[in-house]
Scaffold this active site. Structure first.
Site, PDB file in Angstrom:
ATOM      1  N   GLY A 131       0.828  -1.210   0.000  1.00 27.93           N
ATOM      2  CA  GLY A 131       0.000   0.000   0.000  1.00 27.93           C
ATOM      3  C   GLY A 131       0.856   1.250   0.000  1.00 27.93           C
ATOM      4  O   GLY A 131       0.545   2.228   0.676  1.00 27.93           O
ATOM      5  N   TYR A 149     -12.513  -4.008  12.397  1.00 23.87           N
ATOM      6  CA  TYR A 149     -11.184  -3.444  12.132  1.00 23.87           C
ATOM      7  C   TYR A 149     -10.247  -3.562  13.331  1.00 23.87           C
ATOM      8  O   TYR A 149      -9.103  -3.993  13.185  1.00 23.87           O
ATOM      9  CB  TYR A 149     -11.374  -1.980  11.739  1.00 23.87           C
ATOM     10  CG  TYR A 149     -10.111  -1.173  11.548  1.00 23.87           C
ATOM     11  CD1 TYR A 149      -9.361  -1.264  10.374  1.00 23.87           C
ATOM     12  CD2 TYR A 149      -9.686  -0.264  12.526  1.00 23.87           C
ATOM     13  CE1 TYR A 149      -8.222  -0.491  10.191  1.00 23.87           C
ATOM     14  CE2 TYR A 149      -8.548   0.507  12.349  1.00 23.87           C
ATOM     15  CZ  TYR A 149      -7.814   0.394  11.179  1.00 23.87           C
ATOM     16  OH  TYR A 149      -6.687   1.159  11.004  1.00 23.87           O
ATOM     17  N   THR A 194      -4.591   8.927  15.056  1.00 29.53           N
ATOM     18  CA  THR A 194      -5.409   9.296  13.896  1.00 29.53           C
ATOM     19  C   THR A 194      -4.593  10.204  12.977  1.00 29.53           C
ATOM     20  O   THR A 194      -4.159  11.287  13.365  1.00 29.53           O
ATOM     21  CB  THR A 194      -6.712   9.983  14.344  1.00 29.53           C
ATOM     22  OG1 THR A 194      -7.465   9.035  15.122  1.00 29.53           O
ATOM     23  CG2 THR A 194      -7.558  10.372  13.136  1.00 29.53           C
ATOM     24  N   VAL A 232      -3.020  -7.691  -1.321  1.00 32.80           N
ATOM     25  CA  VAL A 232      -2.232  -8.332  -0.258  1.00 32.80           C
ATOM     26  C   VAL A 232      -2.963  -9.493   0.416  1.00 32.80           C
ATOM     27  O   VAL A 232      -2.342 -10.299   1.113  1.00 32.80           O
ATOM     28  CB  VAL A 232      -1.771  -7.317   0.832  1.00 32.80           C
ATOM     29  CG1 VAL A 232      -0.810  -6.296   0.259  1.00 32.80           C
ATOM     30  CG2 VAL A 232      -2.957  -6.664   1.522  1.00 32.80           C
ATOM     31  N   LYS A 254      -6.156  -5.012  13.956  1.00 28.16           N
ATOM     32  CA  LYS A 254      -5.008  -4.203  14.387  1.00 28.16           C
ATOM     33  C   LYS A 254      -4.373  -4.827  15.641  1.00 28.16           C
ATOM     34  O   LYS A 254      -3.153  -4.842  15.773  1.00 28.16           O
ATOM     35  CB  LYS A 254      -5.460  -2.759  14.631  1.00 28.16           C
ATOM     36  CG  LYS A 254      -5.919  -2.060  13.353  1.00 28.16           C
ATOM     37  CD  LYS A 254      -4.739  -1.750  12.451  1.00 28.16           C
ATOM     38  CE  LYS A 254      -4.950  -2.010  11.003  1.00 28.16           C
ATOM     39  NZ  LYS A 254      -3.779  -1.731  10.168  1.00 28.16           N
ATOM     40  N   SER A 294      -2.118  -0.058  14.897  1.00 29.14           N
ATOM     41  CA  SER A 294      -2.914   1.154  15.178  1.00 29.14           C
ATOM     42  C   SER A 294      -3.091   1.347  16.679  1.00 29.14           C
ATOM     43  O   SER A 294      -2.997   0.379  17.463  1.00 29.14           O
ATOM     44  CB  SER A 294      -4.305   1.007  14.552  1.00 29.14           C
ATOM     45  OG  SER A 294      -5.168   2.045  14.965  1.00 29.14           O
TER      46      SER A 294
END
Ligand SMILES: NC(=O)C1=CN([C@@H]2O[C@H](COP(=O)(O)OP(=O)(O)OC[C@H]3O[C@@H](n4cnc5c(N)ncnc54)[C@H](O)[C@@H]3O)[C@@H](O)[C@H]2O)C=CC1
Ligand SMILES: C[C@H](O)[C@@H]1OC(=O)[C@H](O)[C@@H]1O
Length: 258
Positions: free
Chosen positions: A12, A162, A194, A70, A166, A149
């Protein structure tokens, strides 16, 4: 230069945080393989991946862009193969590609849950495995870094699909650190707070932006280049005794309960 003549893979890597990492690695002396999933050309007819390659070449380093999802294990192998074919090997692999389509929990479609796990967690697994195998063969160690994250540490109402990915990336790096330590391969996570990118363009309304800017002790939301420095550190020999660890890069957001 902290990464002189190292070979770095960034998934990415054509946009957002990945782009910032790829360019900073090149500035620090690395040659870079960037991966991208979809890459429509902009108004000038140049795609973001081509732009990143040109930016890296302008810094005097080499770069190649490789298309691939991926979530498909073949992509990880193709990235390693490209690094070997173009630059002679792999020293650093950064699992950055990720998605976060905000969605409520009770209405979560199984397809979105599985897609998010496939890209974020399985994609990291496949890259770590393919890069780890090559690094083991090379016999000169290496560094694998997951872009996890702050969401590995806290929940999110519209991120139930999500946040576990993480947390899973962070856990995966801990286990890989044990599995690969004997080969001198270090495995760590970076936990951004963030950061303003396409992933949250719709979520970060002016009201929410104002709220965050007041709540974050350093007084602002993050930018992609804020993440690149800690990644370069973990990739470099300065971090030679750091493995199974994580760096939270959030401007102090996590520690400010009020
Ligand atoms: N922006 C933020 O606030 C935070 C982002 N992160 C993580 O940082 C990473 C990068 O995200 P951002 O740069 O913010 O978002 P972004 O949307 O700007 O970039 C995501 C990148 O992942 C690529 N990608 C998505 N699905 C892919 C797939 N199936 N195969 C290959 N590439 C794929 C996209 O093409 C894009 O280059 C993600 O893993 C995200 O979870 C972590 C914490 C905070
Ligand atoms: C997409 C979110 O805005 C971003 O991604 C994360 O991992 C954190 O939850 C951030 O808020």
């Amino acid at each position: 230069m902290l990464l002189k003549d190292k070979v770095v893979i960034v998934t990415g890597g054509s946009r957002g945080i990945g782009r910032g990492i790829a360019v900073e690695c090149a500035r620090q002396g690395a040659d870079v393989v960037i991966n991208y999933a979809r890459d429509p050309a902009g108004a000038a007819g140049v795609s973001p991946a081509q732009e990143v390659v040109a930016e890296i070449e302008a810094l005097g380093r080499r770069a190649v862009a490789v298309k691939g999802d991926v979530a498909d294990p073949a992509t990880a192998q193709a990235l390693v193969d490209a690094a070997v074919a173009h630059f002679g090997g792999v020293d650093v692999a950064v699992a950055n590609a990720g998605v976060c389509a905000f969605h409520d929990f009770l209405g979560m479609p199984p397809e979105l849950l599985r897609e998010t796990i496939g890209i974020n967690l399985e994609g990291t697994y496949f890259l770590a495995q393919a890069a780890g195998r090559r690094m083991q063969e090379q016999g000169r160690g290496g560094a694998i870094i997951a872009i996890s994250s702050i969401s590995a540490l806290v929940g999110g109402e519209f991120q139930t699909h999500y946040t576990p990915t993480k947390a899973g990336q962070r856990s995966l790096m801990q286990s890989c650190a044990i599995a690969l330590g004997r080969y001198g391969i270090r495995c760590n996570s970076v936990l951004p707070g963030t950061i303003v990118t396409d992933i949250n363009r719709d979520d970060l309304t002016p009201e929410k932006t104002t709220y965050f800017n007041q709540r974050i002790p350093l007084g602002r939301l993050g930018q992609p280049h804020d993440i690149a420095g800690p990644v370069v550190f973990l990739a470099s020999d300065l971090a030679r005794y750091v493995t199974g660890a994580e760096i939270l890069v959030d401007g102090g957001l996590y520690v400010n309960l009020q």
